[in-house]
Design an enzyme around this catalytic site. Structure first.
Site, PDB file in Angstrom:
ATOM      1  N   ALA A  69       0.867  -1.180   0.000  1.00 20.76           N
ATOM      2  CA  ALA A  69       0.000   0.000   0.000  1.00 20.76           C
ATOM      3  C   ALA A  69       0.901   1.226   0.000  1.00 20.76           C
ATOM      4  O   ALA A  69       2.036   1.170   0.476  1.00 20.76           O
ATOM      5  CB  ALA A  69      -0.863  -0.014   1.245  1.00 20.76           C
ATOM      6  N   GLY A 112       0.636  -4.933   0.570  1.00 20.01           N
ATOM      7  CA  GLY A 112      -0.516  -4.946  -0.334  1.00 20.01           C
ATOM      8  C   GLY A 112      -0.178  -5.532  -1.691  1.00 20.01           C
ATOM      9  O   GLY A 112      -1.058  -6.067  -2.389  1.00 20.01           O
ATOM     10  N   GLU A 115      -0.567  -9.087  -1.243  1.00 16.84           N
ATOM     11  CA  GLU A 115      -2.012  -9.338  -1.113  1.00 16.84           C
ATOM     12  C   GLU A 115      -2.698  -9.262  -2.476  1.00 16.84           C
ATOM     13  O   GLU A 115      -3.595 -10.043  -2.779  1.00 16.84           O
ATOM     14  CB  GLU A 115      -2.613  -8.335  -0.120  1.00 16.84           C
ATOM     15  CG  GLU A 115      -2.131  -8.615   1.302  1.00 16.84           C
ATOM     16  CD  GLU A 115      -2.443  -7.484   2.285  1.00 16.84           C
ATOM     17  OE1 GLU A 115      -2.127  -6.319   1.961  1.00 16.84           O
ATOM     18  OE2 GLU A 115      -2.979  -7.763   3.367  1.00 16.84           O
ATOM     19  N   GLU A 135       4.354  -5.315   7.004  1.00 17.33           N
ATOM     20  CA  GLU A 135       3.571  -4.307   7.737  1.00 17.33           C
ATOM     21  C   GLU A 135       3.987  -4.203   9.198  1.00 17.33           C
ATOM     22  O   GLU A 135       3.917  -3.129   9.797  1.00 17.33           O
ATOM     23  CB  GLU A 135       2.067  -4.627   7.646  1.00 17.33           C
ATOM     24  CG  GLU A 135       1.447  -4.415   6.272  1.00 17.33           C
ATOM     25  CD  GLU A 135       1.523  -5.643   5.381  1.00 17.33           C
ATOM     26  OE1 GLU A 135       2.323  -6.563   5.673  1.00 17.33           O
ATOM     27  OE2 GLU A 135       0.797  -5.678   4.377  1.00 17.33           O
TER      28      GLU A 135
HETATM   29  N1  CAA Z   1       4.634   3.309  -0.335  1.00 19.45           N
HETATM   30  C1  CAA Z   1       5.084   4.488  -0.816  1.00 19.45           C
HETATM   31  N2  CAA Z   1       6.312   4.650  -1.385  1.00 19.45           N
HETATM   32  C2  CAA Z   1       7.094   3.553  -1.462  1.00 19.45           C
HETATM   33  C3  CAA Z   1       6.684   2.299  -0.963  1.00 19.45           C
HETATM   34  C4  CAA Z   1       5.404   2.191  -0.392  1.00 19.45           C
HETATM   35  N3  CAA Z   1       4.909   1.026   0.043  1.00 19.45           N
HETATM   36  N4  CAA Z   1       7.708   1.429  -1.178  1.00 19.45           N
HETATM   37  C5  CAA Z   1       8.688   2.110  -1.752  1.00 19.45           C
HETATM   38  N5  CAA Z   1       8.341   3.397  -1.930  1.00 19.45           N
HETATM   39  C6  CAA Z   1       9.111   4.479  -2.533  1.00 19.45           C
HETATM   40  C7  CAA Z   1      10.239   4.915  -1.616  1.00 19.45           C
HETATM   41  O1  CAA Z   1       9.760   5.827  -0.656  1.00 19.45           O
HETATM   42  C8  CAA Z   1      11.184   5.529  -2.591  1.00 19.45           C
HETATM   43  O2  CAA Z   1      10.716   6.815  -2.936  1.00 19.45           O
HETATM   44  P1  CAA Z   1      11.743   8.078  -2.969  1.00 19.45           P
HETATM   45  O3  CAA Z   1      12.722   7.708  -4.055  1.00 19.45           O
HETATM   46  O4  CAA Z   1      10.859   9.224  -3.316  1.00 19.45           O
HETATM   47  O5  CAA Z   1      12.375   8.141  -1.619  1.00 19.45           O
HETATM   48  C9  CAA Z   1      11.039   4.659  -3.832  1.00 19.45           C
HETATM   49  O6  CAA Z   1       9.786   3.980  -3.693  1.00 19.45           O
HETATM   50  C10 CAA Z   1      12.119   3.607  -3.945  1.00 19.45           C
HETATM   51  O7  CAA Z   1      12.161   2.893  -2.731  1.00 19.45           O
HETATM   52  P2  CAA Z   1      13.518   2.722  -1.869  1.00 19.45           P
HETATM   53  O8  CAA Z   1      14.452   3.869  -2.112  1.00 19.45           O
HETATM   54  O9  CAA Z   1      13.119   2.463  -0.454  1.00 19.45           O
HETATM   55  O10 CAA Z   1      14.136   1.430  -2.567  1.00 19.45           O
HETATM   56  P3  CAA Z   1      15.069   0.325  -1.896  1.00 19.45           P
HETATM   57  O11 CAA Z   1      15.515  -0.569  -3.001  1.00 19.45           O
HETATM   58  O12 CAA Z   1      16.093   0.948  -1.015  1.00 19.45           O
HETATM   59  O13 CAA Z   1      14.090  -0.501  -0.904  1.00 19.45           O
HETATM   60  C11 CAA Z   1      12.054  -1.674  -0.355  1.00 19.45           C
HETATM   61  C12 CAA Z   1      13.021  -1.238  -1.465  1.00 19.45           C
HETATM   62  C13 CAA Z   1      12.763  -2.665   0.591  1.00 19.45           C
HETATM   63  C14 CAA Z   1      10.884  -2.367  -1.017  1.00 19.45           C
HETATM   64  C15 CAA Z   1      11.610  -0.441   0.459  1.00 19.45           C
HETATM   65  O14 CAA Z   1      11.178   0.573  -0.454  1.00 19.45           O
HETATM   66  C16 CAA Z   1      10.479  -0.702   1.418  1.00 19.45           C
HETATM   67  O15 CAA Z   1      10.709  -1.263   2.483  1.00 19.45           O
HETATM   68  N6  CAA Z   1       9.236  -0.308   1.040  1.00 19.45           N
HETATM   69  C17 CAA Z   1       8.093  -0.428   1.906  1.00 19.45           C
HETATM   70  C18 CAA Z   1       7.564  -1.847   1.926  1.00 19.45           C
HETATM   71  C19 CAA Z   1       6.393  -1.942   2.884  1.00 19.45           C
HETATM   72  O16 CAA Z   1       6.525  -1.698   4.071  1.00 19.45           O
HETATM   73  N7  CAA Z   1       5.215  -2.358   2.367  1.00 19.45           N
HETATM   74  C20 CAA Z   1       4.013  -2.492   3.164  1.00 19.45           C
HETATM   75  C21 CAA Z   1       3.178  -1.262   3.052  1.00 19.45           C
HETATM   76  S1  CAA Z   1       1.781  -1.274   4.151  1.00 19.45           S
HETATM   77  C22 CAA Z   1       0.627  -2.260   3.392  1.00 19.45           C
HETATM   78  O17 CAA Z   1       0.823  -2.781   2.319  1.00 19.45           O
HETATM   79  C23 CAA Z   1      -0.695  -2.407   4.160  1.00 19.45           C
HETATM   80  C24 CAA Z   1      -1.656  -3.378   3.565  1.00 19.45           C
HETATM   81  O18 CAA Z   1      -1.684  -4.530   3.937  1.00 19.45           O
HETATM   82  C25 CAA Z   1      -2.652  -2.971   2.607  1.00 19.45           C
END
Ligand code: CAA
Length: 261
Positions: A69, A112, A115, A135
């Site tokens: 998400a 998500g 999911e 999450e």
């Molecule tokens: N939401 C919004 N932006 C996101 C994102 C997310 N879930 N995942 C990545 N991005 C963005 C980052 O903020 C970054 O943006 P900027 O360049 O503007 O800073 C860009 O995508 C690239 O990401 P990273 O620089 O972090 O890339 P990385 O290779 O260093 O790391 C990653 C990759 C490990 C996937 C890391 O981005 C990460 O941990 N992302 C979040 C994953 C997460 O926690 N997902 C769960 C979300 S909550 C959910 O999904 C609830 C549900 O059940 C519905």
């Protein structure tokens, strides 16, 4: 269909009866914001109504299927906001899709994103895919089916491990625990998913639809309920032209020409 107005995904016809949907927010690793889910929901509405669409493949890009998400959007929602979240309707639309949906997953498939992939009927993974429910690292938990679909897909221990630790698993682990059905080299993931979709698209659509429904219903039911539904669906298919055509074609040693009736 025209996708000119879509900003977060692209749709193309990829062979007879198959649509390929590419999630397209690369700057955010295809994070699922409301706009993307709304557009996906609209595409599935169109695919549902289009008689000539027999299967849909959904994919991301080489780096990410979807990283979850959209955390920035989520941060703005309080409890009431989540209760009234329009994304819930979009998720329901995806879950209700009656035609075969195949996910071709490369790279990150998290939260998500995982999911969403689990809403697909068949998951094909590139060897570099990473599946996870991170999450817990945000102080929350999966909220779009992760705890329930993962449990059913991979069993209790692996579901607990993924959801409670937040650590992702590899494509190889995903294959071993039954989350995906095949692994390919990353550059062939979409190709393999499209080939499978083309194969399914050539089958009798009503049989495909009822078979999909029987399997999905079986996931939520005890064995005798599932078997009863299967028998009813099997019986209904006896009234279709395509059943007659399928059997006649076998006997006449020719390819069947299914009409969808
Ligand atoms: N939401 C919004 N932006 C996101 C994102 C997310 N879930 N995942 C990545 N991005 C963005 C980052 O903020 C970054 O943006 P900027 O360049 O503007 O800073 C860009 O995508 C690239 O990401 P990273 O620089 O972090 O890339 P990385 O290779 O260093 O790391 C990653 C990759 C490990 C996937 C890391 O981005 C990460 O941990 N992302 C979040 C994953 C997460 O926690 N997902 C769960 C979300 S909550 C959910 O999904 C609830 C549900 O059940 C519905």
């Amino acid at each position: 269909m025209t996708t000119d107005n879509f900003r977060t995904l692209a749709v193309e016809t990829a062979g007879a009866g198959v649509w390929l949907v590419r999630l397209n927010r690369p700057q955010a690793l295809n994070a699922l914001n409301t706009e993307l889910l709304g557009e996906l929901s609209a595409v599935l509405d169109n695919a549902e109504d289009a008689g000539d669409v027999r299967a849909v493949v959904i994919t991301g890009n080489a780096r990410a299927f979807a990283a979850g998400a959209d955390i920035n959007e989520m941060a703005a929602l309080d409890m009431v906001g989540i209760l009234n979240d329009p994304r819930q309707q979009h998720w329901q639309r995806i879950t209700r899709f009656s035609k075969p949906l195949i996910a071709a997953v490369n790279g990150f498939c998290l939260g998500g994103g995982c999911e969403l992939a689990m809403n697909a009927d068949i998951l094909i993974a590139g060897s570099d895919a990473k599946f996870g429910q991170p999450e817990i690292n945000l102080g929350i938990m999966p909220g779009a089916g992760g705890t329930q679909r993962l449990l059913r897909a991979v069993g209790k221990s692996m579901a607990m491990q993924m959801v409670l630790s937040g650590q992702p698993i590899t494509a190889q682990q995903a294959l071993q625990c039954g989350l995906v059905s095949e692994i390919t080299q990353p550059e062939f993931t979409v190709e393999r998913a499209l080939a499978l979709a083309a194969d399914i698209a050539a089958k009798a659509p009503l049989a495909v639809r009822l078979a999909k429904e029987a399997i999905l219903r079986g996931m939520d039911a005890d064995l005798s309920t599932g078997l009863r539904y299967e028998r009813q669906a099997f019986t209904v298919l006896a009234a279709t032209d395509d059943r007659n055509e399928g059997i006649a074609a076998f006997r006449e040693k020719r390819k069947p020409g299914f009409s969808g009736r």
